[in-house]
Design a protein around this motif. Structure first.
Motif, PDB file in Angstrom:
ATOM      1  N   TYR A 134      54.417  56.247  22.391  1.00  0.00           N
ATOM      2  CA  TYR A 134      54.571  55.323  23.510  1.00  0.00           C
ATOM      3  C   TYR A 134      53.235  55.001  24.183  1.00  0.00           C
ATOM      4  CZ  TYR A 134      56.324  53.141  27.743  1.00  0.00           C
ATOM      5  OH  TYR A 134      56.552  52.237  28.751  1.00  0.00           O
ATOM      6  N   ASP A 135      52.515  56.029  24.630  1.00  0.00           N
ATOM      7  CA  ASP A 135      51.273  55.804  25.376  1.00  0.00           C
ATOM      8  C   ASP A 135      50.228  55.063  24.554  1.00  0.00           C
ATOM      9  OD1 ASP A 135      52.305  57.002  27.640  1.00  0.00           O
ATOM     10  OD2 ASP A 135      51.369  58.948  27.259  1.00  0.00           O
ATOM     11  N   GLN A 136      50.152  55.364  23.274  1.00  0.00           N
ATOM     12  CA  GLN A 136      49.167  54.690  22.422  1.00  0.00           C
ATOM     13  C   GLN A 136      49.530  53.226  22.199  1.00  0.00           C
ATOM     14  OE1 GLN A 136      48.770  57.030  18.858  1.00  0.00           O
ATOM     15  NE2 GLN A 136      47.624  58.649  19.893  1.00  0.00           N
ATOM     16  N   LEU A 137      50.815  52.955  21.978  1.00  0.00           N
ATOM     17  CA  LEU A 137      51.230  51.567  21.775  1.00  0.00           C
ATOM     18  C   LEU A 137      51.068  50.769  23.064  1.00  0.00           C
ATOM     19  CD1 LEU A 137      52.241  49.435  19.855  1.00  0.00           C
ATOM     20  CD2 LEU A 137      54.587  50.191  20.329  1.00  0.00           C
ATOM     21  N   ARG A 138      51.362  51.374  24.200  1.00  0.00           N
ATOM     22  CA  ARG A 138      51.130  50.700  25.473  1.00  0.00           C
ATOM     23  C   ARG A 138      49.646  50.352  25.620  1.00  0.00           C
ATOM     24  NH1 ARG A 138      52.816  54.089  30.273  1.00  0.00           N
ATOM     25  NH2 ARG A 138      50.942  55.172  29.662  1.00  0.00           N
ATOM     26  N   ALA A 139      48.768  51.278  25.238  1.00  0.00           N
ATOM     27  CA  ALA A 139      47.318  51.031  25.316  1.00  0.00           C
ATOM     28  C   ALA A 139      46.911  49.868  24.407  1.00  0.00           C
ATOM     29  CB  ALA A 139      46.544  52.301  24.966  1.00  0.00           C
ATOM     30  N   VAL A 140      47.533  49.754  23.243  1.00  0.00           N
ATOM     31  CA  VAL A 140      47.245  48.636  22.335  1.00  0.00           C
ATOM     32  C   VAL A 140      47.601  47.314  23.014  1.00  0.00           C
ATOM     33  CG1 VAL A 140      47.958  47.503  20.171  1.00  0.00           C
ATOM     34  CG2 VAL A 140      47.449  49.964  20.204  1.00  0.00           C
ATOM     35  N   TYR A 141      48.791  47.248  23.610  1.00  0.00           N
ATOM     36  CA  TYR A 141      49.197  46.032  24.304  1.00  0.00           C
ATOM     37  C   TYR A 141      48.279  45.731  25.488  1.00  0.00           C
ATOM     38  CZ  TYR A 141      53.497  44.883  21.811  1.00  0.00           C
ATOM     39  OH  TYR A 141      54.404  44.470  20.860  1.00  0.00           O
ATOM     40  N   GLU A 142      47.897  46.763  26.230  1.00  0.00           N
ATOM     41  CA  GLU A 142      47.018  46.561  27.381  1.00  0.00           C
ATOM     42  C   GLU A 142      45.651  46.039  26.937  1.00  0.00           C
ATOM     43  OE1 GLU A 142      47.185  50.376  29.296  1.00  0.00           O
ATOM     44  OE2 GLU A 142      49.043  49.861  30.359  1.00  0.00           O
ATOM     45  N   GLU A 143      45.147  46.583  25.839  1.00  0.00           N
ATOM     46  CA  GLU A 143      43.857  46.122  25.307  1.00  0.00           C
ATOM     47  C   GLU A 143      43.969  44.678  24.819  1.00  0.00           C
ATOM     48  OE1 GLU A 143      39.878  46.881  23.303  1.00  0.00           O
ATOM     49  OE2 GLU A 143      41.047  48.353  24.411  1.00  0.00           O
ATOM     50  N   ALA A 144      45.077  44.363  24.140  1.00  0.00           N
ATOM     51  CA  ALA A 144      45.282  42.988  23.669  1.00  0.00           C
ATOM     52  C   ALA A 144      45.332  42.026  24.851  1.00  0.00           C
ATOM     53  CB  ALA A 144      46.569  42.898  22.845  1.00  0.00           C
ATOM     54  N   ALA A 145      46.029  42.415  25.919  1.00  0.00           N
ATOM     55  CA  ALA A 145      46.100  41.560  27.112  1.00  0.00           C
ATOM     56  C   ALA A 145      44.707  41.327  27.686  1.00  0.00           C
ATOM     57  CB  ALA A 145      47.023  42.180  28.154  1.00  0.00           C
ATOM     58  N   ALA A 146      43.927  42.392  27.766  1.00  0.00           N
ATOM     59  CA  ALA A 146      42.566  42.268  28.307  1.00  0.00           C
ATOM     60  C   ALA A 146      41.708  41.362  27.432  1.00  0.00           C
ATOM     61  CB  ALA A 146      41.929  43.652  28.436  1.00  0.00           C
ATOM     62  N   LEU A 147      41.788  41.547  26.129  1.00  0.00           N
ATOM     63  CA  LEU A 147      40.987  40.721  25.214  1.00  0.00           C
ATOM     64  C   LEU A 147      41.386  39.249  25.279  1.00  0.00           C
ATOM     65  CD1 LEU A 147      40.862  43.080  22.100  1.00  0.00           C
ATOM     66  CD2 LEU A 147      38.948  42.455  23.591  1.00  0.00           C
ATOM     67  N   LEU A 148      42.665  38.999  25.496  1.00  0.00           N
ATOM     68  CA  LEU A 148      43.162  37.620  25.554  1.00  0.00           C
ATOM     69  C   LEU A 148      43.059  37.015  26.954  1.00  0.00           C
ATOM     70  CD1 LEU A 148      46.354  38.126  23.355  1.00  0.00           C
ATOM     71  CD2 LEU A 148      44.277  36.869  22.714  1.00  0.00           C
ATOM     72  N   HIS A 175      44.929  37.934  29.548  1.00  0.00           N
ATOM     73  CA  HIS A 175      46.281  37.814  30.100  1.00  0.00           C
ATOM     74  C   HIS A 175      46.618  39.012  30.972  1.00  0.00           C
ATOM     75  CE1 HIS A 175      47.482  34.296  27.845  1.00  0.00           C
ATOM     76  NE2 HIS A 175      47.043  34.861  26.726  1.00  0.00           N
ATOM     77  N   ASP A 176      47.533  38.815  31.886  1.00  0.00           N
ATOM     78  CA  ASP A 176      48.104  39.899  32.669  1.00  0.00           C
ATOM     79  C   ASP A 176      48.931  40.794  31.736  1.00  0.00           C
ATOM     80  OD1 ASP A 176      49.129  41.034  35.358  1.00  0.00           O
ATOM     81  OD2 ASP A 176      50.974  40.456  34.301  1.00  0.00           O
ATOM     82  N   LYS A 177      48.813  42.103  31.889  1.00  0.00           N
ATOM     83  CA  LYS A 177      49.541  43.035  31.004  1.00  0.00           C
ATOM     84  C   LYS A 177      51.045  42.795  31.053  1.00  0.00           C
ATOM     85  CE  LYS A 177      47.589  46.414  33.152  1.00  0.00           C
ATOM     86  NZ  LYS A 177      47.156  47.688  33.686  1.00  0.00           N
ATOM     87  N   GLY A 178      51.568  42.720  32.268  1.00  0.00           N
ATOM     88  CA  GLY A 178      53.003  42.505  32.417  1.00  0.00           C
ATOM     89  C   GLY A 178      53.448  41.153  31.882  1.00  0.00           C
ATOM     90  N   GLY A 179      52.594  40.147  32.040  1.00  0.00           N
ATOM     91  CA  GLY A 179      52.920  38.818  31.519  1.00  0.00           C
ATOM     92  C   GLY A 179      52.973  38.799  30.007  1.00  0.00           C
ATOM     93  N   LEU A 180      52.022  39.491  29.369  1.00  0.00           N
ATOM     94  CA  LEU A 180      52.036  39.583  27.909  1.00  0.00           C
ATOM     95  C   LEU A 180      53.274  40.334  27.441  1.00  0.00           C
ATOM     96  CD1 LEU A 180      50.709  39.153  25.133  1.00  0.00           C
ATOM     97  CD2 LEU A 180      49.523  41.335  25.495  1.00  0.00           C
ATOM     98  N   GLU A 181      53.574  41.426  28.116  1.00  0.00           N
ATOM     99  CA  GLU A 181      54.766  42.203  27.759  1.00  0.00           C
ATOM    100  C   GLU A 181      56.006  41.335  27.838  1.00  0.00           C
ATOM    101  OE1 GLU A 181      57.786  45.365  29.598  1.00  0.00           O
ATOM    102  OE2 GLU A 181      57.158  43.450  30.375  1.00  0.00           O
ATOM    103  N   HIS A 182      56.140  40.573  28.904  1.00  0.00           N
ATOM    104  CA  HIS A 182      57.325  39.739  29.094  1.00  0.00           C
ATOM    105  C   HIS A 182      57.404  38.640  28.023  1.00  0.00           C
ATOM    106  CE1 HIS A 182      60.701  37.996  31.171  1.00  0.00           C
ATOM    107  NE2 HIS A 182      60.088  36.830  31.194  1.00  0.00           N
ATOM    108  N   ALA A 183      56.264  38.049  27.697  1.00  0.00           N
ATOM    109  CA  ALA A 183      56.256  36.997  26.669  1.00  0.00           C
ATOM    110  C   ALA A 183      56.677  37.546  25.313  1.00  0.00           C
ATOM    111  CB  ALA A 183      54.867  36.364  26.584  1.00  0.00           C
ATOM    112  N   VAL A 184      56.150  38.711  24.952  1.00  0.00           N
ATOM    113  CA  VAL A 184      56.522  39.331  23.673  1.00  0.00           C
ATOM    114  C   VAL A 184      58.000  39.699  23.693  1.00  0.00           C
ATOM    115  CG1 VAL A 184      56.172  41.349  22.176  1.00  0.00           C
ATOM    116  CG2 VAL A 184      54.195  40.137  23.143  1.00  0.00           C
TER     117      VAL A 184
END
Length: 138
Positions: free
Chosen positions: A105-119, A121-130
């Motif tokens: 869980y924690d590692q996959l969350r970090a992947v999404y957070e890093e992707a949001a930062a690179l793109l 985007h807001d972390k929560g916004g990226l999560e909601h879009a996915v």
């Protein structure tokens, strides 16, 4: 506004399973336990909960409630205006489709957070879009 205490009073008068259309006794018990924990800690408003979640000890206390895991805590954080990635089956499936291995869980969350930062985007916004994209596919 007395959100938690008001909800606690409502729980004393009404059947949560009926009011919220819960068909699972454990969900009802979890809602009661979370409400009791927050009320006991003096958390009553959205702002109180937002601040309360800043403390790791409080997040750990939530984890002691049966049925509450890291996804639930991240989701609750989103509800009170934090920007978290709450990993669920939709986000896991999207990651697998994108070639990301099955991660804890924690590692996959970090992947999404890093992707949001690179793109940018807001972390929560990226999560909601996915989540919205995958929930339509499923």
């Amino acid at each position: 506004m007395q959100a938690v205490r008001g909800f606690q009073r409502r729980l004393a008068r009404e059947d949560l399973a009926v009011a919220m259309k819960f068909n699972h006794a454990q969900k009802v018990a979890t809602a009661h336990a979370i409400t009791d924990l927050l009320a006991a800690d003096g958390v009553d408003t959205r702002e109180d909960l937002h601040t309360w979640l800043d403390h790791q000890a409080n997040r750990a206390a939530l984890r002691t409630v049966k049925g509450v895991g890291p996804k639930s805590i991240d989701y609750i954080g989103n509800l009170v205006g934090r920007s978290h990635v709450a990993i669920d089956e939709h986000l896991r499936a999207f990651a697998v489709d994108a070639g990301v291995p099955d991660l804890p869980y924690d590692q996959l969350r970090a992947v999404y957070e890093e992707a949001a930062a690179l793109l940018g985007h807001d972390k929560g916004g990226l999560e909601h879009a996915v989540w919205r994209h995958r929930s339509r596919v499923a």
